[in-house]
Design an enzyme around this catalytic site. Structure first.
Site, PDB file in Angstrom:
ATOM      1  N   CYS A   1     -44.563 -48.965 -46.084  1.00  0.00           N
ATOM      2  CA  CYS A   1     -45.345 -49.331 -45.238  1.00  0.00           C
ATOM      3  C   CYS A   1     -44.639 -48.998 -43.707  1.00  0.00           C
ATOM      4  O   CYS A   1     -43.951 -48.224 -43.459  1.00  0.00           O
ATOM      5  CB  CYS A   1     -45.829 -50.550 -45.109  1.00  0.00           C
ATOM      6  SG  CYS A   1     -47.096 -51.393 -43.156  1.00  0.00           S
TER       7      CYS A   1
ATOM      8  N   LYS B   1     -38.992 -53.614 -50.000  1.00  0.00           N
ATOM      9  CA  LYS B   1     -38.896 -52.927 -48.902  1.00  0.00           C
ATOM     10  C   LYS B   1     -37.882 -53.269 -48.281  1.00  0.00           C
ATOM     11  O   LYS B   1     -37.185 -54.810 -47.583  1.00  0.00           O
ATOM     12  CB  LYS B   1     -40.001 -54.037 -47.725  1.00  0.00           C
ATOM     13  CG  LYS B   1     -40.445 -53.178 -47.130  1.00  0.00           C
ATOM     14  CD  LYS B   1     -42.127 -54.319 -46.526  1.00  0.00           C
ATOM     15  CE  LYS B   1     -42.525 -53.431 -45.617  1.00  0.00           C
ATOM     16  NZ  LYS B   1     -43.865 -54.541 -45.232  1.00  0.00           N
TER      17      LYS B   1
ATOM     18  N   GLU C   1     -50.241 -51.606 -50.502  1.00  0.00           N
ATOM     19  CA  GLU C   1     -48.999 -52.886 -50.372  1.00  0.00           C
ATOM     20  C   GLU C   1     -50.301 -54.367 -50.556  1.00  0.00           C
ATOM     21  O   GLU C   1     -51.270 -53.695 -50.175  1.00  0.00           O
ATOM     22  CB  GLU C   1     -48.418 -52.213 -49.476  1.00  0.00           C
ATOM     23  CG  GLU C   1     -47.525 -53.500 -49.283  1.00  0.00           C
ATOM     24  CD  GLU C   1     -46.866 -53.386 -47.326  1.00  0.00           C
ATOM     25  OE1 GLU C   1     -47.190 -53.121 -46.458  1.00  0.00           O
ATOM     26  OE2 GLU C   1     -45.451 -53.841 -46.863  1.00  0.00           O
TER      27      GLU C   1
END
Ligand SMILES: *[C@@H]1O[C@H](CO)[C@@H](O)[C@H](O)[C@H]1NC(C)=O
Ligand SMILES: *[C@@H]1O[C@H](CO)[C@@H](O)[C@H](O)[C@H]1NC(C)=O
Ligand SMILES: *[C@@H]1O[C@H](CO)[C@@H](O)[C@H](O)[C@H]1NC(C)=O
Ligand SMILES: *[C@@H]1O[C@H](CO)[C@@H](O)[C@H](O)[C@H]1NC(C)=O
Ligand SMILES: *[C@@H]1O[C@H](CO)[C@@H](O)[C@H](O)[C@H]1NC(C)=O
Length: 565
Positions: A199, A164, A69
């Protein structure tokens, strides 16, 4: 002889693509640093670095490669991303940022599935059907940004995209969140379906657990830029624990900035443990590869080659990692915990937090005493409740039974490691540890082993035994150390009950009850548009919006800047 040469040449030049019938596929994850330079230089260099890896000999037989990322591009070089249903190849239609075109061509040239994480931009004005359905209204600029995974197939075509869901701190100023969570997965020509997320998403139910529970996905791709936290959430520890708990394959690629708390990538095969993983002390560019056993229902599990375990040797001084900066988990301050004697050898205790109890049996043996060396103290702890957070960003509901290391007898010294300037000794080693707890049954729950040694690596699955027994309203879990261990920072059972208590992040646009998009240009303090500090369009109500107040507060604090991406 000639034949041999011919065969050798054939081996050298023929790419061995995995077939759907093969028992394994060949995967790579890349740990990659956050390069210096202006925004454009940074992206050009990172793209060059990615291409060099893709075109190196190391990737010859890879089926799929995952990059981390955040480290590829930025707002200045944000790119449009076509709808994956269009199967568009940026290498053929170069209507995108240069790096995406180049990497699409590299994917095609090397015939590898490539997973990138990038800063995506989208036009959202009325002329574009208002763009995606996000919490925030379209800003006046008519452009909005996402933190996005993009998957290129062996022809360089974009076949999957994921935006995300759980942003990290000040990322809320920069990126948008979809109201309807993306659940993104894709098929490959080697017979494996992959889901992907990013993440911080790993600590939440949507979409990570939905992929596993609702879509039955067994192979997960995970670009991350993780900030490690002691004692439970360092990078490899969490990745291996999550893959183990779900019993899925996981391909995790992390950014590399150890002094900024970020490093730790790996390839994991669920309950079979890690196939390859690393956590580094210096910024590192590293391709980690492994043959990953496919998970096909009804077929016997592929036998992984047996790894010869080194014979245990008591060691007064063992190697330890000291250059990885870490956060401290302040949740431990509200755990029920008990300090163990400095030289304890045999302890049997039950620790309860309200009605939730954990049983511990811990035995150690003496290695030697040394007065000029520091030694960790240990605590046994129990917790069940909803007053915890994930790294102080989102609320959480956790249940924990754990032993963890502290610098001294004070609770506030737990969650740190001794600095490199201190000589540390293992005056005793752990001979056996048994931890037991009963975890209430819940539809949203993940119970994982959470272990860590002085090298910031989790224990390998050969070193412990994990037993789950289903009872009528709870699951009894036992974690047992089955090989002696010199150094331990954490050994415990860590359960995430995926709280539904919302976290507002001090930001109006994330408040679930405030989802009426505001027409742009209207001034309303309680419904402020979130404006990024770097945005050239002045915010209509800059002086009063919470967001800008926090942005200016943050600019006073160097550490905040690091987190603002
Ligand atoms: C876009 O948003 C405007 C203002 O809210 C609305 O009037 C219009 O119908 C929307 N257009 C589409 C295509 O949804
Ligand atoms: C997932 O597996 C369960 C149990 O085997 C099955 O009932 C369900 O239909 C599957 N879901 C999908 C989306 O394949
Ligand atoms: C440790 O203590 C328990 C009881 O407190 C005892 O049953 C056990 O035998 C002891 N183990 C060792 C290795 O001394
Ligand atoms: C947190 O848990 C306690 C105890 O189970 C419960 O009474 C309380 O309502 C929960 N808090 C929230 C905000 O859900
Ligand atoms: C701002 O928005 C809130 C909630 O939508 C509304 O109650 C309030 O009247 C608005 N204030 C102004 C000044 O428009």
């Amino acid at each position: 002889m000639l034949l041999l040469v011919y065969i050798l040449i054939l081996i050298r030049v023929t790419k061995q693509l995995s077939l759907p019938s093969d028992p394994t596929y060949f995967a790579g994850v890349v740990e990659f640093p956050n390069l210096e330079g202006s925004d454009r230089q940074h992206t050009a260099l990172a793209s060059e670095g990615y291409r060099a890896i893709l075109e190196s000999d190391q990737t010859n037989d890879l089926d799929i490669i995952v990059f981390p990322e955040y480290v590829l591009n930025n707002r200045e070089t944000a790119t449009f991303v076509p709808d994956p249903n269009d199967r568009m190849s940026p290498c053929i239609s170069p209507d995108y940022e240069m790096f995406l075109v180049e990497l699409s061509c590299a994917a095609r040239s090397r015939k590898i599935y490539v997973v990138l994480n990038l800063k995506e931009k989208e036009l959202c004005g009325p002329a574009y059907g208002n763009g995606s359905n996000t919490y925030n209204a379209c800003p006046e600029t008519g452009v909005r940004y996402f933190n996005t995974n993009v998957v290129l197939d062996r022809e360089g075509r974009i076949i999957s995209r994921y935006r995300k869901t759980h942003l990290w701190r000040h990322e809320y100023y920069k990126n948008e969140v979809l109201k309807q969570t993306d659940i993104s997965y894709f098929d490959t020509d080697f017979g494996v379906t992959f889901g992907h997320f990013i993440c911080f998403d790993m600590l939440f139910y949507e979409p990570a657990m939905q992929l596993v529970h609702e879509k039955n996905i067994t192979d997960i791709i995970y670009p991350t830029y993780w900030f490690s936290e002691l004692p439970f959430l360092t990078a490899v520890q969490l990745q291996e624990g999550w893959a183990f708990a779900n019993n899925v394959n996981l391909l995790a690629a992390d950014g590399s900035d150890p002094s900024g708390k970020t490093t730790g990538s790996g390839i994991y095969a669920g309950r079979a443990g890690r196939l390859a993983a690393g956590i580094f002390e210096e910024p590192t560019t590293r391709l980690i590869t492994a043959r990953v056993p496919k998970r096909r229902p009804g077929q016997p599990a592929y036998e992984l080659p047996t790894v010869v375990q080194p014979i245990f040797q008591p060691q007064l001084i063992s190697q330890r990692s000291t250059k990885l900066a870490t956060f401290r988990d302040y949740n431990v301050d509200i755990f029920s915990s008990e300090l163990l004697d400095i030289d304890f050898m045999n302890v049997s205790k039950t620790i309860c937090h309200h009605d939730f109890c954990c049983d511990f049996n811990v035995q150690r043996n003496v290695i030697g005493f040394s007065s000029d060396h520091a030694a960790y103290r240990y605590r046994l702890a129990a917790y069940w409740g909803n007053e915890t957070t994930f790294i102080r960003v989102d609320r959480s509901e956790q249940a924990v039974c754990a032993l963890f290391a502290c610098l001294d007898k004070e609770l506030y010294s737990c969650g740190y490691t001794f600095p490199s300037t201190r000589q540390v000794a293992n005056q005793l080693y752990f001979n056996s540890i048994k931890i037991r707890g009963s975890f209430a049954t819940a539809s949203r729950r993940l119970i994982m082993p959470s272990t860590l040694d002085g090298m910031m690596m989790p224990l390998s699955v050969a070193q412990y035994k994990w037993t789950e027994t289903e009872l009528s309203r709870e699951t009894r879990v036992e974690l047992e150390l089955i090989q002696p261990k010199n150094d331990l920072l954490t050994f415990g059972i860590w359960a995430n009950y995926f709280t539904k208590i919302p976290t507002l992040h001090n930001l109006d646009h994330m408040q679930p009850y405030r989802n009426q998009p505001q027409s742009s240009g209207t001034s309303n303090t309680s419904n402020a548009n979130i404006n990024d500090g770097s945005n050239t369009t002045p915010s209509v109500n800059n002086s009063t919006s919470t967001a800008s107040a926090i942005t200016s507060l943050c600019s006073l604090m160097a550490f905040c800047l690091m987190l603002q991406f």
